[in-house]
Design a protein around this motif. Structure first.
Motif, PDB file in Angstrom:
ATOM      1  N   HIS A  87      44.906  -1.276  33.941  1.00  0.00           N
ATOM      2  CA  HIS A  87      43.985  -0.626  33.000  1.00  0.00           C
ATOM      3  C   HIS A  87      44.157   0.880  33.142  1.00  0.00           C
ATOM      4  O   HIS A  87      43.765   1.474  34.150  1.00  0.00           O
ATOM      5  N   VAL A  88      44.753   1.522  32.138  1.00  0.00           N
ATOM      6  CA  VAL A  88      45.159   2.924  32.239  1.00  0.00           C
ATOM      7  C   VAL A  88      44.521   3.727  31.107  1.00  0.00           C
ATOM      8  O   VAL A  88      44.520   3.314  29.948  1.00  0.00           O
ATOM      9  N   GLY A  89      43.987   4.880  31.483  1.00  0.00           N
ATOM     10  CA  GLY A  89      43.471   5.829  30.495  1.00  0.00           C
ATOM     11  C   GLY A  89      44.317   7.075  30.487  1.00  0.00           C
ATOM     12  O   GLY A  89      44.823   7.509  31.531  1.00  0.00           O
ATOM     13  N   SER A  90      44.495   7.664  29.316  1.00  0.00           N
ATOM     14  CA  SER A  90      45.310   8.878  29.209  1.00  0.00           C
ATOM     15  C   SER A  90      44.597   9.898  28.334  1.00  0.00           C
ATOM     16  O   SER A  90      43.918   9.548  27.353  1.00  0.00           O
ATOM     17  N   LEU A  91      44.741  11.165  28.726  1.00  0.00           N
ATOM     18  CA  LEU A  91      44.164  12.282  27.985  1.00  0.00           C
ATOM     19  C   LEU A  91      45.305  13.205  27.586  1.00  0.00           C
ATOM     20  O   LEU A  91      45.917  13.864  28.425  1.00  0.00           O
ATOM     21  N   ASN A  92      45.601  13.215  26.295  1.00  0.00           N
ATOM     22  CA  ASN A  92      46.642  14.093  25.769  1.00  0.00           C
ATOM     23  C   ASN A  92      46.012  15.416  25.351  1.00  0.00           C
ATOM     24  O   ASN A  92      45.128  15.452  24.498  1.00  0.00           O
ATOM     25  N   VAL A  93      46.451  16.486  25.983  1.00  0.00           N
ATOM     26  CA  VAL A  93      45.881  17.809  25.735  1.00  0.00           C
ATOM     27  C   VAL A  93      46.688  18.480  24.636  1.00  0.00           C
ATOM     28  O   VAL A  93      47.839  18.863  24.829  1.00  0.00           O
ATOM     29  N   SER A  94      46.076  18.597  23.498  1.00  0.00           N
ATOM     30  CA  SER A  94      46.743  19.225  22.352  1.00  0.00           C
ATOM     31  C   SER A  94      45.719  20.025  21.567  1.00  0.00           C
ATOM     32  O   SER A  94      44.593  19.578  21.353  1.00  0.00           O
ATOM     33  N   GLN A  95      46.118  21.213  21.169  1.00  0.00           N
ATOM     34  CA  GLN A  95      45.207  22.071  20.414  1.00  0.00           C
ATOM     35  C   GLN A  95      44.821  21.442  19.082  1.00  0.00           C
ATOM     36  O   GLN A  95      43.693  21.585  18.609  1.00  0.00           O
ATOM     37  N   HIS A  96      45.749  20.715  18.479  1.00  0.00           N
ATOM     38  CA  HIS A  96      45.505  20.176  17.142  1.00  0.00           C
ATOM     39  C   HIS A  96      44.967  18.753  17.177  1.00  0.00           C
ATOM     40  O   HIS A  96      44.147  18.381  16.337  1.00  0.00           O
ATOM     41  N   SER A  97      45.430  17.948  18.119  1.00  0.00           N
ATOM     42  CA  SER A  97      45.005  16.537  18.111  1.00  0.00           C
ATOM     43  C   SER A  97      44.806  16.005  19.528  1.00  0.00           C
ATOM     44  O   SER A  97      45.597  15.183  19.998  1.00  0.00           O
ATOM     45  N   PRO A  98      43.786  16.503  20.259  1.00  0.00           N
ATOM     46  CA  PRO A  98      43.505  15.925  21.577  1.00  0.00           C
ATOM     47  C   PRO A  98      43.080  14.471  21.420  1.00  0.00           C
ATOM     48  O   PRO A  98      42.443  14.092  20.437  1.00  0.00           O
ATOM     49  N   GLU A  99      43.457  13.657  22.394  1.00  0.00           N
ATOM     50  CA  GLU A  99      43.218  12.225  22.231  1.00  0.00           C
ATOM     51  C   GLU A  99      42.964  11.573  23.579  1.00  0.00           C
ATOM     52  O   GLU A  99      43.615  11.885  24.575  1.00  0.00           O
ATOM     53  N   ILE A 100      41.979  10.669  23.606  1.00  0.00           N
ATOM     54  CA  ILE A 100      41.748   9.799  24.748  1.00  0.00           C
ATOM     55  C   ILE A 100      42.166   8.388  24.350  1.00  0.00           C
ATOM     56  O   ILE A 100      41.721   7.864  23.337  1.00  0.00           O
ATOM     57  N   GLU A 101      43.026   7.803  25.161  1.00  0.00           N
ATOM     58  CA  GLU A 101      43.491   6.443  24.895  1.00  0.00           C
ATOM     59  C   GLU A 101      43.307   5.607  26.158  1.00  0.00           C
ATOM     60  O   GLU A 101      43.711   6.015  27.251  1.00  0.00           O
TER      61      GLU A 101
END
Length: 618
Positions: free
Chosen positions: A525-539
């Motif tokens: 079970h893995v969570g990821s946080l993509n750091v982006s100025q335009h489209s930050p996302e938690i998956e």
């Protein structure tokens, strides 16, 4: 005491003004205790006893009547209800930093200074404060110059496993911290839950080594006495009360104190009364420790911060709730700039592991965060390890047991079934209590709940809500708000691994585990946080991970977080360890309180003790 301030531009450069002023006071026989005048000569301020202040003003108004008419003196003001706090001693002479420590202590205690006076001999510093703040000012100065302990009044919310552990830990560590840091952590208020709950509080506000503090034994005895009294009266439990105002008061006597030293409880529908039972104007430091994970508690975080109460929290619902709540917390943190109450949230992510501290260190040193991912839920860590264990995991355990020489005791043990492997109806079960072989998904969930790894509502773990809440705390540190979405909103866009429990789900999970194993993978079970100025996302999702990957080999009930940054190349910075366990979490909460106070006071020299197997501060 009272202050009289004579002010006006006509005083500047005019000879004889001070002579006329103090000559008039001498004629009346009025004693001047303190004099303060700035080099601008725009005003002269002096202190005298309050009984003489009206006579002094009348006499000065007559003496300077002409200057008042000509507006050379604009006003003669009186400030009543004052006290003079003075630091006196030969050791102050030629020593740098004494004045800084003196006024910093008053500033940290939120004491407003009305007037200052210091002689050129450097043996005395005097400050005039309001009388109703004098006790707090005196205590803060005594603590700053190591003349007494600093009393920190604590309130604990949520007597779950973490709250119980914290209360016991505070009882053990209180004398040690008093000796090591000159800090006296006094538990003054305990809320059993965040709503419809009993609120216990101390009725005596003594300070010093003999001051009472709520302990686990006292709390249990008081709760037992309360239940007995309620049963004798023929009524139900306190939770049946219709309002906090119609509560029954219960008491318990501390054995080592006089009979009038007791704790009491009231039933309350929410935590609104908590601040009143905690806060005392004579004390400088008040801290609420939130051991719950309830929205009903986090909604009060901004209010407490605004009122000058520090909040140490393991509850991530405030930083993962509505945008309005998150903004309220942020504004309360910055309300009085450096004088604002602190919101310490290290424990909201990774329990006792330094996740947020590491993130802040990376950012403060100029590093750039590109991505954060990991296993953020101890419950899902345990569940997925049980249903999909990596091959030969026992070898790692045996290796650590060999080289650690007794420091490592082995994996957490699954709860053992009854001897016959039967359920409540007497039917045979396929219960597997070995980490080397997979078990059913339902069994893994039951074990995690039995070990206390899940939330009160296990669905918060299964539907990704808990993991998303923790990751939103990290996102807050990175300045991301996801368009105002709460953890509930983001969870809707992350499909849960399962939506229910039962034989059908167990079979589906078993097939997925088998298919992953054929590809040399396990499920994690893995969570990821993509750091982006335009489209930050938690998956957040359950994914196949290679057998030898760090996520695959992470022990059960351990969390693991990876930071992908510009400087940590080519591999990410990895922080992992057992985030589960009430003792780990309560220790981290106590460490936050100590960190908060040590930045204000600074540590004394402690004693490092050693035994045959460990080292510790005593």
């Amino acid at each position: 005491m009272a202050l009289i301030n004579v002010e006006g531009s006509g005083l500047i450069g005019v000879q004889g003004v001070a002579k006329r002023l103090f000559g008039t006071l001498e004629t009346l026989g009025i004693n001047v205790v303190l004099i303060s005048q700035a080099s601008s000569e725009h005003s002269i301020t002096f202190a005298t006893i309050e009984d003489d202040v009206d006579y002094a003003k009348q006499a000065l108004s007559e003496e300077f009547a002409k200057e008042l008419v000509q507006e050379k003196i604009t006003n003669i003001d009186i400030t009543r209800g004052c006290s003079i706090i003075a630091a006196v001693g030969d050791g102050m002479q030629y020593v740098c930093g004494v004045s800084g420590r003196f006024f910093s202590a008053l500033g940290d205690a939120q004491i407003n200074i009305l007037a200052i006076s210091q002689g050129c001999s450097e043996r005395n510093i005097s400050a005039v404060v309001k009388q109703n703040q004098s006790t707090r000012a005196l205590r803060s100065l005594h603590a700053a110059f190591r003349l007494s302990h600093t009393t920190v009044r604590l309130a604990i919310i949520g007597m779950n496993d973490v709250g119980d552990s914290l209360l016991r830990l505070l009882e053990v560590q209180r004398p040690i911290l008093r000796k090591t840091f000159d800090i006296d952590l006094q538990v003054c208020t305990v809320a059993m839950d965040s709503k419809d709950t009993d609120l216990w509080y101390l009725t005596e506000d003594d300070a010093g080594e003999e001051a009472d503090s709520i302990t686990m034994s006292a709390l249990k005895a008081a709760a037992s006495a309360s239940t007995t009294a309620t049963n004798r009266s023929g009524g139900g439990g306190s939770n049946n009360s219709s309002s906090s105002g119609s509560s029954t008061t219960s008491t318990i006597q501390f054995e080592h104190k006089a009979p009038d030293n007791i704790i009491k409880s009231v039933f309350t529908k929410d935590l609104a009364p908590l601040k009143d039972s905690l806060f005392r104007g004579d004390y400088s430091h008040h801290v609420v420790i939130d051991c719950s994970n309830d929205d009903e508690a986090s909604i009060f975080h901004p209010q407490w911060l605004t009122e000058g109460v520090h909040v140490v929290t393991a509850n991530h619902t405030g930083l993962s709730g509505s945008l309005k709540l998150r903004d309220s917390i942020h504004l309360a943190e910055k309300l009085y700039a450096n004088m604002s109450a602190k919101y310490l949230r290290e424990v909201t992510v990774g329990g006792g592991m330094p996740i947020i501290t590491t993130l802040r260190t990376l950012l403060n040193s100029g590093d750039k965060i590109r991505r954060v991912d990991g296993i953020f839920s101890v419950a899902m860590s345990y569940i997925m390890f049980r249903v999909s264990p990596p091959p030969d995991s026992i070898k790692s355990v045996q290796f650590d047991q060999h080289i650690a020489r007794g420091a490592f005791q082995g994996d957490i043990e699954p709860p053992k079934p009854n001897n016959n492997n039967e359920d409540e109806e007497g039917n045979k079960t396929n219960h597997n209590s070995s980490f080397t072989e997979p078990c059913s998904f339902s069994q893994a969930v039951e074990e995690a709940a039995a070990l206390g790894l899940t939330e009160k509502n296990v669905l918060q773990d299964l539907n990704n809500e808990y993991t998303i809440g923790s990751m939103m705390c990290l996102a807050t540190e990175l300045g991301l708000n996801f368009g105002g979405q709460s953890r509930h909103d983001i969870a809707k866009h992350n499909e849960a691994f399962v939506s229910s429990l039962g034989d059908e789900v167990d079979e589906q999970v078993r097939q997925k585990v088998q298919a992953a194993a054929e590809r040399g993978c396990v499920l994690r079970h893995v969570g990821s946080l993509n750091v982006s100025q335009h489209s930050p996302e938690i998956e957040v999702r359950v994914m196949e991970v290679p057998f030898n990957h760090v996520f695959a080999t992470a022990p059960p009930s351990c969390e693991m977080v990876r930071f992908f940054t510009s400087r940590f190349q080519p591999y990410p910075l990895v922080i992992g360890g057992p985030a589960a366990g009430a003792d780990c979490t309560s220790s981290a909460l106590l460490a936050e309180v100590i960190s908060l106070m040590s930045t204000k006071l600074g540590p004394k020299s402690g004693t490092l003790s050693r035994t045959d197997s460990s080292a510790f501060l005593s």
